[in-house]
Write an enzyme that holds these catalytic residues in place. Structure first.
Site, PDB file in Angstrom:
ATOM      1  CB  THR A 256      37.145 -52.592  -0.601  1.00  0.00           C
ATOM      2  OG1 THR A 256      36.844 -52.779  -1.989  1.00  0.00           O
ATOM      3  CG2 THR A 256      38.613 -52.377  -0.429  1.00  0.00           C
ATOM      4  CG  PHE A 383      36.129 -44.293  -0.112  1.00  0.00           C
ATOM      5  CD1 PHE A 383      35.912 -45.441  -0.849  1.00  0.00           C
ATOM      6  CD2 PHE A 383      35.136 -43.882   0.772  1.00  0.00           C
ATOM      7  CE1 PHE A 383      34.732 -46.164  -0.734  1.00  0.00           C
ATOM      8  CE2 PHE A 383      33.954 -44.599   0.904  1.00  0.00           C
ATOM      9  CZ  PHE A 383      33.753 -45.740   0.146  1.00  0.00           C
ATOM     10  CB  CYS A 390      38.489 -45.120  -3.594  1.00  0.00           C
ATOM     11  SG  CYS A 390      37.504 -46.435  -4.267  1.00  0.00           S
TER      12      CYS A 390
HETATM   13  C1  HEM Z   1      33.861 -49.808   0.383  1.00  0.00           C
HETATM   14  C2  HEM Z   1      34.518 -50.028  -0.709  1.00  0.00           C
HETATM   15  C3  HEM Z   1      35.879 -49.465  -1.019  1.00  0.00           C
HETATM   16  C4  HEM Z   1      36.836 -48.955  -0.185  1.00  0.00           C
HETATM   17  C5  HEM Z   1      36.778 -48.819   1.327  1.00  0.00           C
HETATM   18  C6  HEM Z   1      37.958 -48.544  -1.020  1.00  0.00           C
HETATM   19  C7  HEM Z   1      39.125 -47.955  -0.528  1.00  0.00           C
HETATM   20  C8  HEM Z   1      40.147 -47.506  -1.333  1.00  0.00           C
HETATM   21  C9  HEM Z   1      41.349 -46.852  -0.842  1.00  0.00           C
HETATM   22  C10 HEM Z   1      41.677 -46.591   0.621  1.00  0.00           C
HETATM   23  C11 HEM Z   1      42.106 -46.532  -1.915  1.00  0.00           C
HETATM   24  C12 HEM Z   1      43.471 -45.832  -1.894  1.00  0.00           C
HETATM   25  C13 HEM Z   1      44.568 -46.861  -1.808  1.00  0.00           C
HETATM   26  C14 HEM Z   1      45.957 -46.281  -1.609  1.00  0.00           C
HETATM   27  O1  HEM Z   1      46.109 -45.077  -1.444  1.00  0.00           O
HETATM   28  O2  HEM Z   1      46.887 -47.083  -1.621  1.00  0.00           O
HETATM   29  C15 HEM Z   1      41.405 -46.998  -3.099  1.00  0.00           C
HETATM   30  C16 HEM Z   1      41.883 -46.863  -4.381  1.00  0.00           C
HETATM   31  C17 HEM Z   1      41.255 -47.428  -5.485  1.00  0.00           C
HETATM   32  N1  HEM Z   1      40.019 -48.038  -5.523  1.00  0.00           N
HETATM   33 FE1  HEM Z   1      38.783 -48.338  -3.954  1.00  0.00          FE
HETATM   34  N2  HEM Z   1      37.670 -48.839  -2.315  1.00  0.00           N
HETATM   35  C18 HEM Z   1      36.406 -49.389  -2.376  1.00  0.00           C
HETATM   36  C19 HEM Z   1      35.722 -49.829  -3.495  1.00  0.00           C
HETATM   37  C20 HEM Z   1      36.234 -49.799  -4.783  1.00  0.00           C
HETATM   38  C21 HEM Z   1      35.541 -50.284  -5.949  1.00  0.00           C
HETATM   39  C22 HEM Z   1      34.134 -50.886  -5.941  1.00  0.00           C
HETATM   40  C23 HEM Z   1      36.391 -50.106  -7.010  1.00  0.00           C
HETATM   41  C24 HEM Z   1      36.195 -50.447  -8.467  1.00  0.00           C
HETATM   42  C25 HEM Z   1      35.215 -51.136  -8.946  1.00  0.00           C
HETATM   43  C26 HEM Z   1      37.596 -49.481  -6.509  1.00  0.00           C
HETATM   44  C27 HEM Z   1      38.670 -49.122  -7.284  1.00  0.00           C
HETATM   45  C28 HEM Z   1      39.790 -48.454  -6.806  1.00  0.00           C
HETATM   46  C29 HEM Z   1      40.906 -48.075  -7.643  1.00  0.00           C
HETATM   47  C30 HEM Z   1      41.050 -48.365  -9.136  1.00  0.00           C
HETATM   48  C31 HEM Z   1      41.824 -47.414  -6.814  1.00  0.00           C
HETATM   49  C32 HEM Z   1      43.159 -46.819  -7.224  1.00  0.00           C
HETATM   50  C33 HEM Z   1      43.029 -45.346  -7.548  1.00  0.00           C
HETATM   51  C34 HEM Z   1      44.351 -44.715  -7.992  1.00  0.00           C
HETATM   52  O3  HEM Z   1      45.409 -45.028  -7.425  1.00  0.00           O
HETATM   53  O4  HEM Z   1      44.288 -43.891  -8.891  1.00  0.00           O
HETATM   54  N3  HEM Z   1      37.469 -49.312  -5.158  1.00  0.00           N
HETATM   55  N4  HEM Z   1      40.208 -47.586  -2.713  1.00  0.00           N
HETATM   56  C1  LIG Z   2      37.366 -39.598  -6.700  1.00  0.00           C
HETATM   57  C2  LIG Z   2      36.260 -38.583  -6.683  1.00  0.00           C
HETATM   58  C3  LIG Z   2      36.417 -37.391  -5.981  1.00  0.00           C
HETATM   59  C4  LIG Z   2      35.388 -36.441  -5.943  1.00  0.00           C
HETATM   60  N1  LIG Z   2      35.550 -35.284  -5.230  1.00  0.00           N
HETATM   61  C5  LIG Z   2      34.556 -34.366  -5.180  1.00  0.00           C
HETATM   62  C6  LIG Z   2      34.706 -33.151  -4.444  1.00  0.00           C
HETATM   63  O1  LIG Z   2      35.733 -32.899  -3.837  1.00  0.00           O
HETATM   64  N2  LIG Z   2      33.674 -32.277  -4.430  1.00  0.00           N
HETATM   65  C7  LIG Z   2      32.499 -32.506  -5.111  1.00  0.00           C
HETATM   66  O2  LIG Z   2      31.595 -31.681  -5.062  1.00  0.00           O
HETATM   67  N3  LIG Z   2      32.333 -33.652  -5.824  1.00  0.00           N
HETATM   68  C8  LIG Z   2      33.327 -34.579  -5.877  1.00  0.00           C
HETATM   69  N4  LIG Z   2      33.183 -35.724  -6.601  1.00  0.00           N
HETATM   70  C9  LIG Z   2      31.956 -35.912  -7.382  1.00  0.00           C
HETATM   71  C10 LIG Z   2      32.164 -35.467  -8.830  1.00  0.00           C
HETATM   72  O3  LIG Z   2      32.568 -34.123  -8.922  1.00  0.00           O
HETATM   73  C11 LIG Z   2      30.838 -35.660  -9.545  1.00  0.00           C
HETATM   74  O4  LIG Z   2      30.626 -37.061  -9.662  1.00  0.00           O
HETATM   75  C12 LIG Z   2      30.791 -35.000 -10.887  1.00  0.00           C
HETATM   76  O5  LIG Z   2      29.517 -35.228 -11.445  1.00  0.00           O
HETATM   77  C13 LIG Z   2      31.837 -35.515 -11.825  1.00  0.00           C
HETATM   78  O6  LIG Z   2      31.807 -34.740 -12.972  1.00  0.00           O
HETATM   79  P1  LIG Z   2      32.403 -35.246 -14.350  1.00  0.00           P
HETATM   80  O7  LIG Z   2      31.595 -36.501 -14.699  1.00  0.00           O
HETATM   81  O8  LIG Z   2      32.122 -34.163 -15.289  1.00  0.00           O
HETATM   82  O9  LIG Z   2      33.837 -35.533 -14.179  1.00  0.00           O
HETATM   83  C14 LIG Z   2      34.187 -36.674  -6.647  1.00  0.00           C
HETATM   84  C15 LIG Z   2      34.033 -37.870  -7.363  1.00  0.00           C
HETATM   85  C16 LIG Z   2      35.043 -38.820  -7.384  1.00  0.00           C
HETATM   86  C17 LIG Z   2      34.860 -40.103  -8.163  1.00  0.00           C
END
Ligand code: HEM
Ligand SMILES: Cc1cc2nc3c(=O)[nH]c(=O)nc-3n(C[C@H](O)[C@H](O)[C@H](O)COP(=O)(O)O)c2cc1C
Length: 772
Positions: A256, A383, A390
């Site tokens: 990605t 994402f 993500c």
């Molecule tokens: C530009 C970079 C990236 C894009 C565009 C991207 C995009 C996405 C998208 C669209 C999903 C949702 C997939 C779904 O609903 O089926 C996802 C989930 C996820 N991504 Fe990324 N991703 C990126 C980078 C990364 C990186 C760097 C990591 C970890 C090092 C990561 C870890 C994950 C994980 C673990 C999930 C699953 C979350 C869950 O289901 O709870 N991704 N990502």
């Molecule tokens: C998957 C994801 C979703 C997030 N969504 C929001 C959001 O909706 N609004 C916001 O202000 N920050 C958002 N953040 C940023 C987090 O709130 C921020 O990184 C915060 O410092 C996390 O706090 P914690 O380390 O105590 O969990 C998001 C971060 C992640 C990784």
């Protein structure tokens, strides 16, 4: 025909002829391309590039169409208005289908392949999300820069005429960065011309997963699985050091990120005006020096370029959801329970209703000056969505900014073939195919100071509240205080911890807990301090009950409660920035509680995240001491450690009788050789003040023994690496005498371990052995 329908039913698991649920009643029928017996719509999809088939089907059928594919009926959405409803988590949840279903064989039910509600998802989510806390991500700056520097060195080494395949080198970059930052594991892909076997196996495996997703199960059952199984075995073997989490991060995080960087390079090379703006911004902000953590929030044009490239080319181009019950989309289309619904991210992010008639054009300006923040909900979703969005987003973001700023600072890029127009390659994710560039080093590019840019470790620690150095009676005299946090990745928890630790010396006796633990019993004596975050606009996992309780309160049940709120958030989530802290702050007041201090907020995307908290904490203690008449003592608590520096750092040199030695500074240190050869380095020193060097002068370096040799001594003599010793000598010696020192320090820096033992040494050893 009956036979065909029966077999189809067995393959697809649902009736496929007659009136389907999707065209029932008065609802608008969902268009579907003509089907063929048995395979139904399977041939409509190009196995190598499904993305392109979906694009053409969109052109033909419009904002919604239906395909009958192996195992399911899939409704594809191409407009923002329909997607907005399908991404409502009250009515739809994530579905695992197609390629993701196939990937479960490799990564099991870990995170992105977990079915909705699967218990292991919750466990993995809880364990893995903290790896991406703002503090951790900031701490990864140095390692991310290290890997970006390796890419720079490679391109410099090859020179301006070399044809580069950016997709491959960005894959190396993303792969090495994920491995180093999440597992501390160096893959060293840049020191090997061959693509890592892991990457080859993974690409083949993802391609096969994509192919298998489009063939009926009977055909799948008949296909050979030898290569598929071998690829899986190889990947499992290679990552046995990092385990399943590493494989999950590798798969989700490297293709990605590499896709994003390759698309950005392509778009910038096609858009000279945007290219020039990126170059101007990098030169102006970095001022000819290597990127530093504080620059990350000062490169808005690069960020706009990243957002715009992800809009046009989301590397993960589809997500899948399914409704809890029969659902009507936009009052028009009936989607029965069990149907898979696939919003096509690239099509939705080009919907002219949101992005205007020039939606197909690369225009970073549409993401600048508050326009990104003003977008309608779910218009920009590269994402993913909601709870299953993500978790690596902040990781990929920081990695990409570091790489882009460093590369554009040091190179001018040109396309190897000026006539190239984008073609795509798909291995579940998409990236440019056959795209080649050249990288021409820029004049006066600054030296790469590897490792010199590591972010300072954040000034906060995670852990249990430190009990102040006070007796129980003293503590009881203090004003009680509740410190509550809602946190997934640890930053709010760490801030809460800091307040709790500083409480005693400010006249308070603090108790620290999660917001959920405090649901229904907020104290009315003493202040309640709340530190909390938002995730996709929702509360952190340990604050959901508290927020639910608060939003359903009637009247003023919180009368008597006094509170202050600090929110951790990230402005990249423009629409839901600080949503939960704001909501808690407002709802508590509405429920009768008394706000003691204006809400504070920290933006994890900005450079001032920790400073904002520091400033708010100062105001908090000032306000609380006025209201509760407390005084602060200067009694140190764990957070207020007093550090004193002893010596000049030259003691070892003096002891080893090297009076001329002085501390020098390494300003450049890079490896010149590839993996195969013995390592050779180019090292540059800045001479210490008042020291000169003339050609022919000797340069002596005060060495240390290799850690492996030191460990061998500990193992051979069964000593603990923690041991301390005191050396008393009757005569002159180069060893440190008369004070306790770590044995490790002595073995590392004061004795020579690599020369063979002399006869005299052996005699001494024998004498000692006899004594024992
Ligand atoms: C530009 C970079 C990236 C894009 C565009 C991207 C995009 C996405 C998208 C669209 C999903 C949702 C997939 C779904 O609903 O089926 C996802 C989930 C996820 N991504 Fe990324 N991703 C990126 C980078 C990364 C990186 C760097 C990591 C970890 C090092 C990561 C870890 C994950 C994980 C673990 C999930 C699953 C979350 C869950 O289901 O709870 N991704 N990502
Ligand atoms: C998957 C994801 C979703 C997030 N969504 C929001 C959001 O909706 N609004 C916001 O202000 N920050 C958002 N953040 C940023 C987090 O709130 C921020 O990184 C915060 O410092 C996390 O706090 P914690 O380390 O105590 O969990 C998001 C971060 C992640 C990784």
């Amino acid at each position: 025909m009956f036979f065909v329908d029966l077999v189809s039913h067995l393959i697809y698991g649902q009736p496929i002829s007659g009136e389907t649920g999707l065209s029932r009643g008065n609802y608008t029928p969902i268009p579907q391309p003509p089907t063929i017996p048995l395979l139904r719509n399977a041939l409509q999809i190009d196995k190598k590039l499904p993305y392109e088939s979906f694009r053409l089907l969109h052109r033909q059928y419009g904002e919604i169409y239906l395909l009958e594919l192996p195992g399911s009926r899939v409704v594809f959405l191409n407009s923002h208005r329909l997607t907005l409803e399908a991404l409502d988590e009250n009515t739809f949840h994530k579905a695992i289908t197609g390629g993701l279903l196939e990937l479960r064989g490799l990564v099991g039910d870990a995170l992105f392949t977990a079915h909705h509600g699967e218990h292991n998802w919750e466990i993995a989510h809880r364990i893995l999300t903290p790896a991406f806390s703002p503090a951790n991500i900031k701490g990864m700056f140095g390692d991310m820069f290290d890997i970006a520097s390796q890419l720079v060195l490679k391109w410099e080494r090859y020179g301006p005429e070399h044809i580069i395949i950016p997709a491959e080198d960005f894959t190396r970059l993303a792969f090495d960065t994920v491995a180093l930052c999440t597992m501390g594991y160096r893959v060293n892909s840049f020191y090997n011309d061959a693509v890592q076997p892991f990457i080859v196996s993974m690409a083949d495996y993802l391609l096969e997963a994509q192919r298998r997703a489009t063939i009926p199960s009977v055909v799948k059952a008949l296909s050979s699985t030898a290569k598929w199984d071998a690829d899986r075995a190889l990947m499992n073997e290679i990552v046995s050091k990092g385990g399943e989490a590493l494989i999950t991060f590798m798969i989700a995080g490297h293709e990605t990120t590499s896709g994003m960087l390759t698309f950005i390079t392509y778009e910038l090379l096609k858009s000279p005006a945007s290219y020039a703006k990126v170059r101007e911004e990098v030169d102006r902000v970095l001022q000819g020096k290597p990127i530093q953590p504080e620059h990350l929030s000062k490169l808005p044009y690069i960020v706009a370029v990243m957002r715009e490239a992800l809009r046009l080319h989301p590397p993960a181009p589809v997500i899948a959801v399914t409704p809890y019950e029969d659902t009507i989309l936009c009052g028009e289309y009936l989607v029965p329970k069990g149907t898979i619904v696939v919003p096509q991210i690239a099509r939705i992010q080009r919907d002219p209703a949101v992005w205007g008639e020039d939606a197909e054009k690369f225009k970073p300006e549409r993401m600048l000056d508050g326009k990104f923040e003003d977008l309608p909900p779910k218009a920009w979703i590269p994402f993913g969505n909601g709870a299953r969005a993500c978790i690596g987003r902040p990781f990929a973001w920081q990695e990409a900014i570091i790489a882009l700023a460093t590369l554009f600072q040091r190179f001018d890029f040109v396309m190897a073939d000026e006539r190239y127009n984008l073609t795509l390659k798909q291995t579940l994710t998409i990236k440019p195919d056959n795209f080649h560039i050249r990288a021409i080093p820029r004049d006066n590019a600054p030296p790469l100071v590897i490792g010199a840019t590591s972010a300072p470790k954040p000034s906060i620690n995670v852990g249990e509240a430190a009990p102040a150095a006070l007796s129980n009676e003293e503590m009881e005299k203090k004003v009680p205080m509740a410190v509550l946090y809602g946190s997934n990745t640890g930053s709010s928890e760490a801030f809460a911890q800091r307040i709790a630790s500083a409480a005693a010396s400010n006249g308070f006796n603090a108790r620290i807990a999660t917001l959920d633990a405090a649901t229904g019993h907020l104290p009315t004596i003493g202040p309640t301090v709340i530190i909390t975050a938002s995730f996709e606009g929702e509360p952190a996992d340990n604050a959901g009950r508290f927020v639910q309780d608060l939003t359903t309160m009637n009247d003023t049940p919180l009368e008597g409660v006094s509170y202050a709120v600090f929110g951790c958030g990230n402005r990249d989530w423009a629409l839901t920035y600080q949503r939960i802290p704001k909501l808690i702050d407002e709802k508590m007041e509405a429920a009768g509680a008394k706000r003691l201090l204006e809400r504070g907020e920290g933006d994890a995307a900005g450079a001032e995240f920790f400073d904002s908290f520091d400033a708010w904490e100062v105001k908090l203690w000032e306000t609380l001491s006025t209201i509760y008449h407390t005084t602060s003592t200067n009694r140190p608590t764990e957070e207020e450690l007093v550090v004193k520096l002893y010596g000049t750092g030259m003691e070892r040199a003096i002891s080893l009788r090297q009076p001329d030695a002085a501390l020098g500074k390494v300003v450049e240190n890079r490896i010149l050789t590839s993996n195969a050869e013995q390592e050779k380095r180019h090292i540059e020193f800045e001479l210490p003040e008042n020291m000169t060097y003339n050609a022919g002068d000797y340069l002596a370096i005060l060495p240390t023994n290799p850690p492996a040799s030191v460990r061998r001594v500990f193992a051979r003599y069964k000593l603990s690496e923690e041991a301390m010793i005191t050396i008393n000598a009757s005569g002159a010696t180069t060893l440190p005498t008369g004070r306790p020192v770590e044995l490790k320090q002595v073995l590392s820096g004061y004795v020579e371990l690599s020369q063979p033992a002399s006869k005299r040494n052996l005699e001494t050893l024998i004498e000692a052995a006899d004594e024992a």
